[in-house]
Design a protein around this motif. Structure first.
Motif, short mmCIF file in Angstrom:
data_model
loop_
_atom_site.label_atom_id
_atom_site.label_comp_id
_atom_site.label_asym_id
_atom_site.label_seq_id
_atom_site.Cartn_x
_atom_site.Cartn_y
_atom_site.Cartn_z
N LYS A 53 15.65 8.16 -11.05
CA LYS A 53 14.29 7.16 -11.20
C LYS A 53 14.01 7.76 -12.39
N ASP A 54 13.31 6.87 -13.38
CA ASP A 54 13.11 6.72 -14.02
C ASP A 54 14.45 6.30 -15.51
N ASP A 106 17.71 1.12 -11.52
CA ASP A 106 17.35 2.70 -11.26
C ASP A 106 16.82 2.95 -9.61
N GLY A 107 17.62 4.02 -9.49
CA GLY A 107 17.73 4.50 -8.40
C GLY A 107 15.92 3.91 -7.86
N PHE A 108 14.53 3.66 -8.40
CA PHE A 108 14.14 4.24 -7.39
C PHE A 108 14.09 2.48 -6.62
N ASN A 162 16.25 2.83 -3.84
CA ASN A 162 15.77 3.13 -2.53
C ASN A 162 15.08 2.39 -2.05
N ILE A 163 13.63 1.64 -2.37
CA ILE A 163 13.47 1.19 -2.24
C ILE A 163 13.32 -0.36 -1.35
N LYS A 201 15.65 0.98 1.97
CA LYS A 201 14.72 1.01 2.79
C LYS A 201 14.41 -0.01 3.75
N LEU A 224 3.66 1.52 -3.00
CA LEU A 224 4.92 1.99 -2.96
C LEU A 224 6.59 2.42 -3.52
N SER A 225 6.63 3.71 -2.73
CA SER A 225 7.32 4.36 -4.14
C SER A 225 8.43 5.08 -3.17
N MET A 226 9.56 6.23 -3.62
CA MET A 226 10.64 6.54 -3.14
C MET A 226 10.32 7.78 -2.42
N GLY A 277 8.34 10.16 -6.54
CA GLY A 277 8.16 9.03 -7.41
C GLY A 277 8.42 8.96 -8.44
N ASN A 278 7.88 7.67 -9.57
CA ASN A 278 8.46 7.98 -11.32
C ASN A 278 6.91 7.95 -11.28
N GLU A 279 7.70 8.02 -12.79
CA GLU A 279 6.09 7.78 -14.30
C GLU A 279 5.26 7.46 -13.64
N THR A 330 4.13 5.69 -10.96
CA THR A 330 3.88 5.80 -9.90
C THR A 330 2.83 6.92 -9.35
N LEU A 331 3.25 8.30 -10.14
CA LEU A 331 3.03 9.15 -10.14
C LEU A 331 1.61 9.46 -11.17
N ASP A 370 5.18 -2.14 -9.46
CA ASP A 370 4.98 -3.29 -10.31
C ASP A 370 5.24 -4.43 -9.98
#
Lengths: 341, 341
Positions: free
Chosen positions: A154-155, A233-235, A238-239, A242, B186-188, B195-197, B199-200, B233
């Motif tokens: 991620k990121d 990016d993996g974020f 992954n979404i 799924k 929406l997150s992983m 999550g990523n930066e 979403t956290l 996003d």
């Protein structure tokens, strides 16, 4: 454990990994070994549990091929913590077998995060790889789309997307037989000027590289087969996977609504149900037999928690193919060209 | 153009917008106005082109309801540049009608980026809105999922995701009749720590707000109806909806493969084709009739380039409903609570 012949492939399987372990893991692994004499199988886990399952099946294994591991990392445990807290777990033992060159590959349907973390920390990253990656093989129109990263990262930084492209390209070529795989960068528009901060910078790196980069691709291009390899990016990856996994359930729901409105449609849908199910099978994760974590010093294959015996067998076969194709060595040799400081 | 009664809704329609303009735009808009006497319709574009189409159809409009605009922004033109270079284009004229309070809403199936840019720059943002947003209505199991942002933004900041949640929540309530809409991020992974930066940080803002925030949701939850409103996003949202749009084509391909393998399956699939097509219809963008750009000072509805007459009619009807529900006013009143400095 003896150093095996070069033609042989020593594959360690996490007997305790997955929702139906040790049964599916043990029986699936034994099936793969029975069908391919070049597979030198090791089962990692609680010896007594493993032996009980073996005795219920039709294949056997010698005692020196059972590697005792007292602990099990549960499916819900925190990856980083569990690796530290359970040094004698099947996942940590399996990863160590590869690190110590006592096995060529490690396969597990256990805790995905723990498997990624253990493989990365214990086997270590190949020099030049900032982030290891896992990919999905999407059933695109006319070809398979090798889609990276789907959840190991991620990121991501631009350089990481370049690395996914390099590794995905090698995988598509060596494992999928795709000559000079085309590479697309997942973005929100086809033009070079379209994208977010990450993809705009990654675009430049990919364009400058000697990879077969075809530019930006969009969400719709994943399934329409526009590129052999698509990176993001993996974020996001992954979404997307799924989201894709949930399509058959939505479809079933939509068909039910149509059937409720018209009796004749209900009959027709009922008749076609079997054909529909067959068609949707390729969207099913399990059919493919796990996903390799690329970029680590060894072969690490991660399976779905709900893996069937057949899925485990496919995972072992895939580990064998990766070994036979010297995939790790090829990534090591290739990635060094792309190292930036 | 007279100031109309309060019950009336003055809707300006871009007669030149869309792949089949002016035909579909003009005929669809006239149809909507003919069916609803509260709609006070204005057609924006080249008067002679518009009149030609009107004369071919069954409905009419008085000359003072045709607003001359000499220029047209093409589908492929750069949004920012074309807005500047073509001040007399139908899109710029239409947005100005709303700005000058000569129309309550503007509807266009033209260049999406130009429409977003013109609406944002000319109508202006509602105070407190950092980024306007467009959403998609996903045909989820058991409910509609209002999904923001699907392409008006990229590199969103945490505060922007909060804004999408506020605006999406108002839209779901006022337009969808959903009481106290539940909101998913929406997150992983479902856990707060996943999550990523972006979403956290957004998680914290949403948790602290008085919105009905239910936590992280995953890719699979978009179609399974886990939340009424899902925010992310726009880079991701855009990729997801385009991925979703490509599913019917993949399905058709997979069914073809199944049919090729078995004659009996071929017959069954052939019989069920009509029912399948009906079921997949709800995945079709056009059926919904355009997407509103929320967060600007006025009603702006953006349609698919390939909009049919029916889609244009639906867009006009939607603009009317948004006006009747005072949606812009409600966003203005609500968003002010969430302004941070």
């Amino acid at each position: 454990m003896n150093q095996s012949e070069h033609t042989n492939c020593r594959i360690a399987v996490d007997a305790m990994g997955g929702d139906f372990a040790p049964r599916n893991a043990v029986l699936g692994a034994l099936m793969a070994a029975a069908e391919n004499k070049n597979i030198d199988l090791y089962l990692v886990g609680r010896t007594s549990d493993i032996k009980k399952i073996i005795s219920s099946g039709e294949f056997n294994i010698t005692d020196d091929h059972i590697i005792q591991a007292d602990e099990v990392i549960g499916m819900g445990e925190s990856p980083a913590n569990s690796i530290k807290a359970k040094p004698d777990s099947s996942i940590v033992r399996g990863a160590n077998l590869v690190k110590e060159k006592k096995a060529d590959a490690f396969v597990s349907a256990g805790n995905t995060g723990a498997m990624m973390t253990a493989s990365t920390l214990i086997m270590g990253r190949i020099p030049g790889v900032g982030r290891p990656t896992i990919g999905a093989e999407m059933p695109s129109i006319g070809r398979i789309c090798y889609f990276y990263d789907v959840g190991a990262s991620k990121d991501s930084k631009p350089q990481h997307l370049l690395e996914y492209a390099v590794m995905g390209s090698i995988f598509a070529k060596e494992m999928g037989g795709v000559e000079n795989p085309s590479i697309g960068l997942l973005s929100m528009g086809e033009e070079e000027s379209k994208g977010n901060e990450l993809t705009l910078a990654a675009y430049k790196l990919l364009k400058e590289s000697d990879l077969n980069f075809i530019g930006n691709v969009e969400g719709r291009d994943i399934l329409t087969g526009k590129a052999d390899v698509i990176v993001c990016d993996g974020f996001i990856g992954n979404i997307i996977i799924k989201f894709g996994e949930s399509i058959p359930a939505l479809l079933k729901h939509l068909l039910k609504i149509t059937a409720k409105k018209s009796f004749s449609d209900k009959i027709k849908i009922g008749l076609a149900q079997g054909a529909l199910r067959k068609s949707l099978k390729s969207l099913d994760y399990q059919e493919h037999g796990g996903v390799p974590l690329l970029g680590v010093n060894g072969i690490s294959i991660i399976g779905h928690g709900s893996s069937t015996e057949k899925a485990i067998k496919n995972m072992v076969n895939r580990a064998y193919e990766m070994h036979r194709n010297n995939l790790v060595e090829k990534i090591r040799n290739s990635i060094s060209k792309y190292i930036r400081n």
